[in-house]
Motif scaffolding. Structure first.
Motif, short mmCIF file in Angstrom:
data_model
loop_
_atom_site.label_atom_id
_atom_site.label_comp_id
_atom_site.label_asym_id
_atom_site.label_seq_id
_atom_site.Cartn_x
_atom_site.Cartn_y
_atom_site.Cartn_z
N SER A 35 48.58 39.85 50.12
CA SER A 35 47.78 38.64 50.33
C SER A 35 47.75 38.25 51.81
O SER A 35 46.69 37.86 52.33
N GLU A 56 56.36 39.33 59.45
CA GLU A 56 56.93 39.89 58.21
C GLU A 56 58.44 40.05 58.39
O GLU A 56 58.91 40.65 59.35
N TRP A 64 55.45 43.68 47.47
CA TRP A 64 55.82 44.33 46.21
C TRP A 64 55.08 45.64 45.98
O TRP A 64 55.42 46.38 45.07
N THR A 82 48.21 49.70 38.40
CA THR A 82 46.79 49.78 38.03
C THR A 82 46.12 48.44 38.31
O THR A 82 46.77 47.40 38.28
N VAL A 488 48.36 35.96 39.42
CA VAL A 488 49.46 36.81 39.87
C VAL A 488 49.06 38.28 40.06
O VAL A 488 49.84 39.07 40.56
N LEU A 490 46.89 41.66 41.44
CA LEU A 490 46.48 42.12 42.77
C LEU A 490 45.12 41.56 43.17
O LEU A 490 44.91 41.09 44.30
#
Ligand SMILES: Cc1cc2nc3c(=O)[nH]c(=O)nc-3n(C[C@H](O)[C@H](O)[C@H](O)COP(=O)(O)OP(=O)(O)OC[C@H]3O[C@@H](n4cnc5c(N)ncnc54)[C@H](O)[C@@H]3O)c2cc1C
Length: 506
Positions: A35, A56, A64, A82, A488, A490
Motif C-alpha cells: 500500500s 521502511e 507481507w 492469489t 484487507v 491486495l
C-alpha cells in the motif's frame, strides 16, 4: 540557524538547540508494503509532488508479500498468493500490473479450473466439497442438513431486526440458518482474515445483504428490488452507456482486465511469486526519483505549523505531509503523545497472528484437485485451512501445500511464543491425518506473521469514519492507507494507496 549537507539528500537545520531536516514541500510515506509503494506510485502518476521519501523499518520492501524460492525452485508464498480480478478494485490492480510491465508474468486461473471450482470444508472429521453449480444448491450436500437453496426460504420467513451492525455469524444464523453460519461463513472468514465470524462485523463482507434486510425486510426481497431497480435504470441509460462501454473497450483492447473478463478468470498470480509486484513497484518509483530509506524506523509523529516532524532512527526530520501505510497499531504508537484520542481509535482495531507453513510432499498425495480446504471453527482444530498450491500451479512429481494456523485462536492454541518446530509438527500431524498422507514432507518453510491481519469487528465502519473525521477536523497533513481501514485484500490495499495519494493530488 546552521545549515549542513549530509549523505541523506536533505538539508539539516538546527532549531532550538536540536537538529532536524527541513523538507518544506516534501512528502513522507511510512511503510514499504504494497500500500505504501502504491501510494508513492499514484503520487508520481497523478500529482506534481516529486520530493517523496518512503520510510521502511525493515531491510526490504514488500511487507507481507514474500515469495521465498526454495533450493529446488519451489516458490513458498508466506503471504498472499492469489488475487481476484473482479470489481473496480480488481481491474485497478490489473491495470497497475500492465503499467508495471508485468503482464507477461500473469498466470490466470479460469473459472473452470479445479482450483476455482472445488472448495472444501473440513467438518465432523471429514472433507466436504461445497456445491459449485446452481443444480448443486438444490441437493443436500453434507455437512448441511438440507439443500442450500432452502436457506432462501429461511430468509423469507425470518423476521426483520433493525440494527446498526452485528456479527456476520449472527446475521447469517438469523437469516440463512445455523448450518450456513457454522459450515460456510465461519470457515470463509477464517480463509479471508483468519478471524472469528462471531466477532467480525457483517459489513466486512455483506454490507449489501445487511442493507437488503434493513431496507426491504429480507435478503431475497432486497435482492429482487435491487435487480428491478438496476433493470429500470439500465433501460433508461442504455444509449448513453453503450457509448461509454465501447470507448472503454477500445482504450483497453489488450488490457489484462479485459482479458480477465473474456477468459473468465477466477483469480490470478504471478510467475516468480506475487512478490514480483512489490519488487516492480519499488523499482518503478525508485527509477522516478523516490528515495526509499530501508532500515529506518519511524518512532514518533508530531504535527506542527501545518507540516509534520518525524522521528526517524532517533533524529527529527520535517516534511510537509505524510501518508501512513502502517498497521493501525504501529501508527497509534506514533501519534499517542500528541493525539491520544486518535491513538485510542487506532488501537481499538485488533490484529491476529498467523503461522504459515509450506510443505512439499513427494508425488501426488491429493485425492481431489481443489483450491484447498477450510476448517469449520466448530471442529476446534489448530489449523485454519490448507491451500493446495500445486493444484493452482501444477508441479511435476511433488505436492505443495500451505497450512494456515492460529488467527483469532493463535494464543489459545499455541500460547504467546510457540517455537517454529512445534508449529511445524502440529501442521504436519493434522495435514497428514486429514488428507490421509503417509510419508512426511520432503521440505518445508515456517513463518510466524505477527499481527498480520486486522480484524473488522462490529463497529469497525463507524470507527473508520471517526478516525477520518478526526484527521479532517484537526486539519492534519496525514493520509491513511493499508489493510487496517477499508479492505484487507491486495486489491483493497492498492486502491487505498491510490486514495491516500489522491488527498494530496495537486
Ligand atoms: C498470511 C496472509 C495471506 C494473505 N493472502 C492474501 C491473498 O491470497 N490475496 C489477497 O488479496 N490478499 C491476501 N493477504 C492480504 C495482503 O497480503 C495484505 O493486505 C497486504 O500485503 C497489506 O499490505 P500493506 O502495505 O497494507 O501492509 P504491510 O505489508 O504490513 O506493510 C507495512 C510496512 O510498514 C513497515 N513498518 C511498520 N512499522 C514501521 C515504522 N514504525 N516505520 C517504518 N516502517 C514501518 C513494515 O515493516 C511493513 O513493511 C494476505 C495476508 C496475509 C498476512
Amino acid at each position: 540557524m546552521c545549515h549542513v549537507r549530509v549523505g541523506f539528500p536533505y538539508e539539516i537545520v538546527e532549531v532550538r538547540g536540536s537538529y532536524c531536516f527541513r523538507m518544506s514541500g516534501k512528502t513522507a510515506i511510512l511503510g514499504g508494503g504494497v500500500s505504501g509503494l502504491s501510494a508513492a506510485y499514484y503520487l508520481l502518476e497523478n500529482s506534481k509532488l516529486r520530493n517523496i521519501t518512503l520510510i521502511e523499518a525493515s531491510e526490504r520492501t514488500g511487507g507481507w508479500l514474500r515469495s521465498k524460492v526454495s533450493s529446488n525452485g519451489i516458490i513458498f508464498e508466506e503471504g498472499p498468493r492469489t488475487v481476484r480480478p473482479q470489481g473496480p478494485a480488481g481491474s485497478n490492480t490489473l491495470h497497475l500490473i500492465d503499467r508495471l510491465k508485468l503482464t507477461e508474468k500473469i498466470i490466470p486461473i479460469s473459472l473452470s479450473h479445479p482450483a476455482a471450482k472445488n472448495r472444501m470444508i473440513y467438518a465432523e472429521n471429514k472433507l466436504h466439497k461445497l456445491p459449485n453449480s446452481l443444480l448443486g444448491m438444490f441437493r443436500t450436500n453434507s455437512p448441511f442438513d438440507r439443500p442450500l437453496i432452502g436457506c432462501l426460504m429461511n430468509d423469507l420467513r425470518a423476521p426483520k431486526l433493525i440494527k446498526d451492525d452485528e456479527t456476520i455469524y449472527s446475521f447469517v444464523e438469523r437469516r440463512l440458518g445455523k448450518d450456513v453460519a457454522d459450515y460456510l461463513i465461519s470457515p470463509m472468514i477464517c480463509g479471508i482474515c483468519a478471524g472469528d465470524a462471531r466477532q467480525i462485523s457483517v459489513k466486512f463482507l455483506m454490507t449489501a445483504l445487511f442493507e437488503h434486510e434493513q431496507n426491504h425486510g429480507s435478503i431475497v426481497k432486497g435482492f429482487m428490488a435491487s435487480r428491478l431497480q438496476s433493470f429500470l435504470s439500465f433501460s433508461q441509460k442504455t444509449v448513453k452507456n453503450s457509448f461509454i462501454f465501447s470507448r472503454e473497450h477500445s482504450d483497453s483492447r489488450f488490457s489484462s482486465h479485459r482479458l480477465a473478463g473474456k477468459e473468465k478468470w477466477s483469480m490470478w498470480t504471478l510467475r516468480g511469486g506475487l512478490e514480483q509486484l512489490s519488487i516492480a513497484l519499488a523499482n518503478d518509483i525508485k527509477s522516478r526519483g523516490v528515495v526509499i530509506g530501508l532500515n529506518i524506523r519511524c518512532q514518533g509523529i508530531t504535527f506542527a505549523d501545518g507540516g509534520v516532524e518525524l522521528e526517524l532512527n532517533g533524529k527529527k526530520y520535517k516534511f510537509a505531509r505524510v501518508i501512513s501505510s502502517l498497521s493501525a497499531k504501529h501508527l497509534a504508537d506514533l501519534v499517542q503523545r500528541q493525539h491520544p484520542k486518535l491513538a485510542a481509535e487506532l488501537l481499538a482495531i485488533p490484529y491476529v497472528t498467523v503461522a504459515v507453513i509450506n510443505l512439499v510432499f513427494a508425488g501426488n498425495v491429493l485425492e481431489q484437485e481443489a483450491f484447498g480446504f477450510l476448517v469449520a471453527p466448530k471442529e476446534q482444530s489448530p489449523i485454519l485451512g490448507v491451500i493446495y498450491d500445486s493444484c493452482i500451479l501444477p508441479r511435476k512429481d511433488t505436492t505443495v501445500l500451505t497450512v494456515m494456523m492460529g488467527g483469532a485462536w493463535f494464543t489459545s492454541n499455541f500460547g504467546d511464543h510457540p517455537t517454529k518446530e512445534h508449529l511445524l509438527s502440529v501442521a504436519i500431524q493434522h495435514t497428514k491425518k486429514i488428507l490421509n498422507i503417509e510419508a512426511g514432507p520432503l521440505s518445508y518453510n515456517v513463518a510466524i506473521l505477527k499481527d498480520c491481519i486486522p480484524q473488522y469487528v462490529v463497529g469497525h465502519q463507524d470507527r473508520i469514519k471517526r478516525i477520518e473525521d478526526y484527521v479532517g477536523k484537526h486539519k492534519l497533513p496525514l493520509s491513511l492507507c493499508g489493510s487496517a481501514y477499508k479492505g484487507v485484500g491486495l486489491n483493497d490495499v492498492i486502491l487505498s494507496g491510490q486514495q491516500a495519494a489522491s488527498a494530496f493530488y495537486q
